[in-house]
Scaffold this active site. Structure first.
Site, short mmCIF file in Angstrom:
data_model
loop_
_atom_site.label_atom_id
_atom_site.label_comp_id
_atom_site.label_asym_id
_atom_site.label_seq_id
_atom_site.Cartn_x
_atom_site.Cartn_y
_atom_site.Cartn_z
CD GLN A 105 3.45 -6.90 -0.47
OE1 GLN A 105 4.26 -6.48 -1.13
NE2 GLN A 105 1.83 -7.39 -1.28
CG ASP B 212 -4.98 -4.46 -0.40
OD1 ASP B 212 -4.03 -4.05 -1.40
OD2 ASP B 212 -4.29 -5.68 0.73
NE ARG C 164 -5.73 -2.84 -6.08
CZ ARG C 164 -5.69 -3.30 -5.48
NH1 ARG C 164 -5.12 -3.96 -5.01
NH2 ARG C 164 -5.42 -5.20 -6.16
C1 S3P Z 1 0.32 -7.28 1.68
C2 S3P Z 1 0.23 -5.69 2.04
C3 S3P Z 1 0.46 -4.21 1.42
C4 S3P Z 1 -0.90 -5.15 0.61
C5 S3P Z 1 -1.01 -6.33 -0.32
C6 S3P Z 1 -0.78 -7.22 0.95
C7 S3P Z 1 1.15 -8.08 2.52
O1 S3P Z 1 0.77 -4.43 0.21
O2 S3P Z 1 -1.08 -4.52 -0.07
O3 S3P Z 1 -2.36 -6.21 -0.64
O4 S3P Z 1 0.22 -9.76 2.96
O5 S3P Z 1 2.11 -8.07 3.11
P1 S3P Z 1 2.64 -3.48 0.43
O6 S3P Z 1 3.40 -4.27 1.52
O7 S3P Z 1 2.68 -3.31 -0.92
O8 S3P Z 1 2.01 -2.38 0.70
#
Ligand code: S3P
Length: 446
Positions: free
Chosen positions: A170, A322, A353
């Site tokens: 993200q 996840d 979690r």
């Molecule tokens: C995601 C990245 C992950 C994941 C989330 C979706 C994405 O989060 O847990 O469900 O679409 O880039 P993080 O970047 O916080 O690890």
């Protein structure tokens, strides 16, 4: 809001298609919204999180329609063309929508306010604010860098080179999306590979993305700003994170045989499937192919006796971040001890979690130890007793994971709130029941 109960069922059989990938669905809408011309999306996840992204992009000037044929058509504003939304952007439960849009908006000369539910309002946003401030964005937030959050982008965003302090797709994506509207070349350095859907999809939209391996083994991912995105068609594969629930449910019952068709098997997403194989599960990928820049396959899962406990390779954590709630359910039924480490990020997901899994499993009669960033589960080779009412804490994956476990425990497992499931897997109950599970709504006092 209803209580759902999952009762012991027979082996699972059948072929199903899980909903579209959540990560890819968000990106398809966002990228289409900054493309001039028509982007056609098939297989979009129509879950609440993605619908929040669609609403936000509409509020900023994109024309987004769902046709009667199930196809989504997006007519974008072009990069740099996002308009200031008239009111706050309501993001519901969706961390991905919020963090990626902070990046995209943070490099546009507009102001937007993000609001969310109690879960999202608890999640840390500083991790995206820090690089965006370096690019020229300004923020006002609730205490601790949390929502409600207002971002104002600069007239002319600066490009940066940014090393990720936490393994997060993200944050990587937020910086790359900001880089699309910044002067010069923006680079993100990641020492641990995280999901690369942003990079893959940017290329699919005709943007040049460079990836360079540095001396210390880290990767630098770079985009140069102001390249136009080319309209295209995106066919969203099934979500491997959603497929994880029927997959584990099948693994836990000897005699099960299910096919999950057309699921994304990007190598940075399949850690759960590799881990299940190591635990002795019969999981295979068939008809592997590349579609719209992403690898897809049919996943075949057969239940073939108890799994064995293992030590999960911590370097695999980002590729199954996840999936730990549902892996913990498999570990609770395995023969022997499963050790999971490097799980600090689980504490800042839709819920804590680590805590929710540990508390729920203990209530089901499982022996375990929880550390700051680790979980050790002692399985007996048989399902635990079950019989608990699980607190969902606005977390879809906690709800679905415990419903999977309830299908094999002697006493049914109930989850206190079915509502969060709709964020990522709107037809979860129907799909699982089609395969043979027995999940149903029950009254408050049952
Ligand atoms: C995601 C990245 C992950 C994941 C989330 C979706 C994405 O989060 O847990 O469900 O679409 O880039 P993080 O970047 O916080 O690890």
């Amino acid at each position: 809001m209803a209580i759902l109960s999952s009762e012991k069922s027979e082996p699972l059989t059948g072929t199903v298609r899980v909903p579209g990938d959540k990560s890819i669905s968000h990106r398809a809408l966002m990228f289409g919204a900054v493309t001039v011309g028509e982007t056609i999306i098939s297989g979009l996840l129509e879950g609440e999180d993605v619908l929040h992204t669609a609403a936000a992009m509409r509020a900023m000037g994109a024309d987004i329609e769902r046709g009667g044929d199930g196809l989504w058509r997006v007519f974008g504003t072009g990069i740099g063309g996002l308009q200031q939304p008239a009111g706050p952007l309501e993001m519901g439960n969706s961390g991905t929508s919020t963090r990626l849009l902070i990046g995209l908006i943070g490099a546009h000369a507009i102001t937007a306010t993000f609001t969310g539910d109690a879960s999202l309002s608890r999640r840390p946003m500083r991790r995206v604010m820090t690089p965006l401030e370096m690019m020229g964005a300004q923020f006002e937030t609730a205490e601790g860098g949390r929502l409600p959050l207002t971002v104002t982008g600069p007239e002319d965003a600066l490009s940066i080179e940014y090393r990720l302090p936490v393994a997060s797709a993200q944050v990587k994506s937020a910086v790359l999306l900001a880089g699309l509207n910044a002067r010069g070349t923006t680079s993100v350095i990641e020492s641990v590979p995280t999901r690369d859907h942003t990079e893959n999809m940017l290329r699919h939209f005709g943007v040049e993305v460079q990836v360079e391996t540095l001396e210390d083994g880290a990767q630098a991912i770079s985009v140069t700003g102001h390249q136009p995105l080319q309209p295209c068609a995106v066919d969203v594969p099934g979500d491997p994170s959603s497929a994880a629930f029927p997959a584990v449910a099948a693994v836990l019952r000897e005699g099960s045989a299910i096919r999950l068709s057309r699921v994304g098997i990007n190598e940075r997403r399949v850690g759960l499937y590799l881990t299940l194989q190591e635990m002795g599960a019969d999981v295979t990928f068939e008809h592997e192919r590349i579609e719209a820049g992403e690898k897809v396959a049919d996943i075949l899962v057969r239940g073939s006796g108890p799994l064995k406990g293992i030590e999960v390779d911590p370097s695999r954590v980002p590729s199954m971040i996840d999936e730990f709630p549902v892996l913990a359910m498999a570990a609770a039924c395995a023969q022997g001890t499963t050790i999971m480490t490097g799980l600090a990020e689980l504490r800042v997901k839709e819920s804590d979690r680590l805590l929710m899994v540990a508390e729920g499993l203990k209530a089901c009669g499982v022996s375990l130890e929880m550390g700051e960033d680790s979980l050790t589960i002692h399985g007996t080779g048989k399902p635990p007793a079950g019989g608990a009412l699980i607190e969902t804490a606005l977390d879809h994956r906690i709800a679905m994971a415990f419903l999977v476990l309830g299908g094999v425990t002697d006493a049914p497992i109930r989850v206190d709130d079915d509502a969060p499931i709709a964020t990522s897997f709107p037809n979860f109950t129907a799909l699982m029941n089609d395969l043979g599970m027995k999940i149903s709504a029950v009254s408050q006092d049952s």
